[in-house]
Design a protein around this motif. Sequence first.
Motif, short mmCIF file in Angstrom:
data_model
loop_
_atom_site.label_atom_id
_atom_site.label_comp_id
_atom_site.label_asym_id
_atom_site.label_seq_id
_atom_site.Cartn_x
_atom_site.Cartn_y
_atom_site.Cartn_z
N ALA A 168 16.96 -13.26 0.57
CA ALA A 168 17.21 -12.14 1.48
C ALA A 168 17.89 -11.00 0.73
O ALA A 168 17.56 -9.82 0.93
N ASP A 169 18.85 -11.33 -0.13
CA ASP A 169 19.51 -10.31 -0.94
C ASP A 169 18.52 -9.64 -1.89
O ASP A 169 18.57 -8.43 -2.12
N ALA A 170 17.62 -10.46 -2.46
CA ALA A 170 16.61 -9.91 -3.37
C ALA A 170 15.68 -8.95 -2.64
O ALA A 170 15.22 -7.95 -3.21
N LEU A 171 15.41 -9.22 -1.36
CA LEU A 171 14.55 -8.34 -0.58
C LEU A 171 15.17 -6.95 -0.43
O LEU A 171 14.47 -5.94 -0.47
N VAL A 172 16.49 -6.89 -0.29
CA VAL A 172 17.18 -5.60 -0.24
C VAL A 172 16.95 -4.84 -1.54
O VAL A 172 16.65 -3.64 -1.53
N GLY A 173 17.07 -5.54 -2.66
CA GLY A 173 16.83 -4.90 -3.96
C GLY A 173 15.40 -4.42 -4.12
O GLY A 173 15.16 -3.32 -4.64
N LEU A 174 14.45 -5.21 -3.65
CA LEU A 174 13.05 -4.81 -3.71
C LEU A 174 12.79 -3.57 -2.86
O LEU A 174 12.10 -2.64 -3.28
N ALA A 175 13.37 -3.57 -1.66
CA ALA A 175 13.20 -2.41 -0.77
C ALA A 175 13.75 -1.16 -1.41
O ALA A 175 13.14 -0.08 -1.34
N ALA A 176 14.92 -1.28 -2.05
CA ALA A 176 15.53 -0.13 -2.72
C ALA A 176 14.66 0.35 -3.88
O ALA A 176 14.47 1.56 -4.07
N GLY A 177 14.11 -0.59 -4.65
CA GLY A 177 13.28 -0.21 -5.79
C GLY A 177 11.98 0.44 -5.37
O GLY A 177 11.56 1.45 -5.95
N ILE A 178 11.34 -0.11 -4.35
CA ILE A 178 10.05 0.42 -3.90
C ILE A 178 10.18 1.83 -3.33
O ILE A 178 9.29 2.66 -3.47
N THR A 179 11.33 2.09 -2.69
CA THR A 179 11.51 3.41 -2.06
C THR A 179 12.15 4.44 -2.99
O THR A 179 12.33 5.59 -2.59
N ALA A 180 12.47 4.05 -4.22
CA ALA A 180 13.21 4.93 -5.12
C ALA A 180 12.52 6.25 -5.41
O ALA A 180 13.16 7.29 -5.56
N ASP A 181 11.16 6.23 -5.47
CA ASP A 181 10.44 7.47 -5.79
C ASP A 181 10.03 8.25 -4.54
O ASP A 181 9.33 9.26 -4.64
N GLY A 182 10.46 7.78 -3.37
CA GLY A 182 10.16 8.50 -2.14
C GLY A 182 8.75 8.35 -1.64
O GLY A 182 8.30 9.09 -0.77
N HIS A 183 8.02 7.36 -2.14
CA HIS A 183 6.63 7.14 -1.71
C HIS A 183 6.30 5.67 -1.87
O HIS A 183 6.76 5.01 -2.80
N TRP A 200 25.26 -5.42 7.29
CA TRP A 200 24.07 -5.30 8.11
C TRP A 200 22.82 -5.05 7.27
O TRP A 200 21.74 -4.95 7.81
N LEU A 201 22.96 -4.94 5.97
CA LEU A 201 21.83 -4.49 5.17
C LEU A 201 20.79 -5.57 4.92
O LEU A 201 19.70 -5.27 4.49
N HIS A 202 21.15 -6.83 5.15
CA HIS A 202 20.13 -7.87 4.95
C HIS A 202 20.19 -8.84 6.10
O HIS A 202 19.93 -8.44 7.23
N SER A 203 20.50 -10.10 5.89
CA SER A 203 20.32 -11.06 6.97
C SER A 203 21.60 -11.35 7.75
O SER A 203 21.67 -12.34 8.44
N THR A 204 22.62 -10.53 7.64
CA THR A 204 23.81 -10.72 8.48
C THR A 204 24.05 -9.46 9.28
O THR A 204 25.02 -8.75 9.07
N TYR A 205 23.17 -9.18 10.20
CA TYR A 205 23.25 -7.95 10.99
C TYR A 205 24.35 -8.02 12.03
O TYR A 205 24.70 -7.05 12.65
N GLY A 206 24.90 -9.20 12.23
CA GLY A 206 25.82 -9.42 13.32
C GLY A 206 25.10 -10.20 14.41
O GLY A 206 23.91 -10.03 14.64
N THR A 207 25.84 -11.07 15.06
CA THR A 207 25.21 -11.97 16.02
C THR A 207 24.64 -11.23 17.22
O THR A 207 23.66 -11.68 17.81
N LYS A 208 25.22 -10.10 17.58
CA LYS A 208 24.70 -9.37 18.76
C LYS A 208 23.27 -8.90 18.52
O LYS A 208 22.39 -9.07 19.36
N ILE A 209 23.03 -8.27 17.36
CA ILE A 209 21.69 -7.76 17.07
C ILE A 209 20.69 -8.91 16.94
O ILE A 209 19.59 -8.86 17.50
N LYS A 210 21.06 -9.95 16.22
CA LYS A 210 20.14 -11.06 16.02
C LYS A 210 19.77 -11.71 17.34
O LYS A 210 18.60 -11.99 17.62
N LYS A 211 20.78 -11.95 18.19
CA LYS A 211 20.50 -12.59 19.48
C LYS A 211 19.67 -11.68 20.37
O LYS A 211 18.75 -12.14 21.07
N ALA A 212 19.96 -10.37 20.35
CA ALA A 212 19.21 -9.43 21.17
C ALA A 212 17.75 -9.37 20.74
O ALA A 212 16.84 -9.32 21.59
#
Length: 214
Positions: free
Chosen positions: A24-39, A178-190
């Motif tokens: 899950a942490d690696a997915l955050v890094g991938l998302a950041a890398g893929i979006t780095a050039d704005g496209h 909130w940036l990866h898989s610990t958004y808080g229990t309220k959001i996850k449950k909702a």
Amino acid sequence: MVDLHREFERSRLFHEARIDRRSADALVGLAAGITADGHINQMEAEFLENWISTNLARIEDPVINLLYRRLSDMLADGVLDADESGELLEILRGFAGISAAKPKASDNAYVPSNGLPLDHPAPELAWDGRLFLFTGVMAYGPRKQCEALILERGGQIAPGVSKKIHYLIVGEIGNEQWLHSTYGTKIKKAVELREGGCPLAIISEQHWQAALFG
């Protein structure tokens, strides 16, 4: 006497949880890398879809699962068009806690909250007799002050997430947990309740303020 089979199962589940967390942490890094050039191009989107399917298929996180479904829907026809590319860019930036002004979430203790779980399109708000709940830090002001605005309009404040609430309002200011898989229990449950068919809307503070003062 030690039950070796039970101890093995406990150890296996513990290590699987650690692997899922790292993924899950690696997915955050991938998302950041893929979006780095704005496209985001077709190849990048297909790579991300395959990576999530391979590495996070077992993780029980409704928001990551929602991200995967959105991505799969965009690629279902085999083409990532310009509109889908722009939408995916914003989704991944939100997931990674990145804005155009701040390329790294670590630049500040607080970042814009993840927009992925929000209802699209955002619903029209009703007040009288409706149950509201806040989560996160509200840019408008202290939570009690925000709750008072709802009470003045005939709404009610719920003590927690349940099938009875109508709106979960996500504060404009989220924090890094909130940036990866610990958004808080309220959001996850909702998200889980909404995906299960409950008429519960997850909305941004911005949308809530527009309904208040628009």
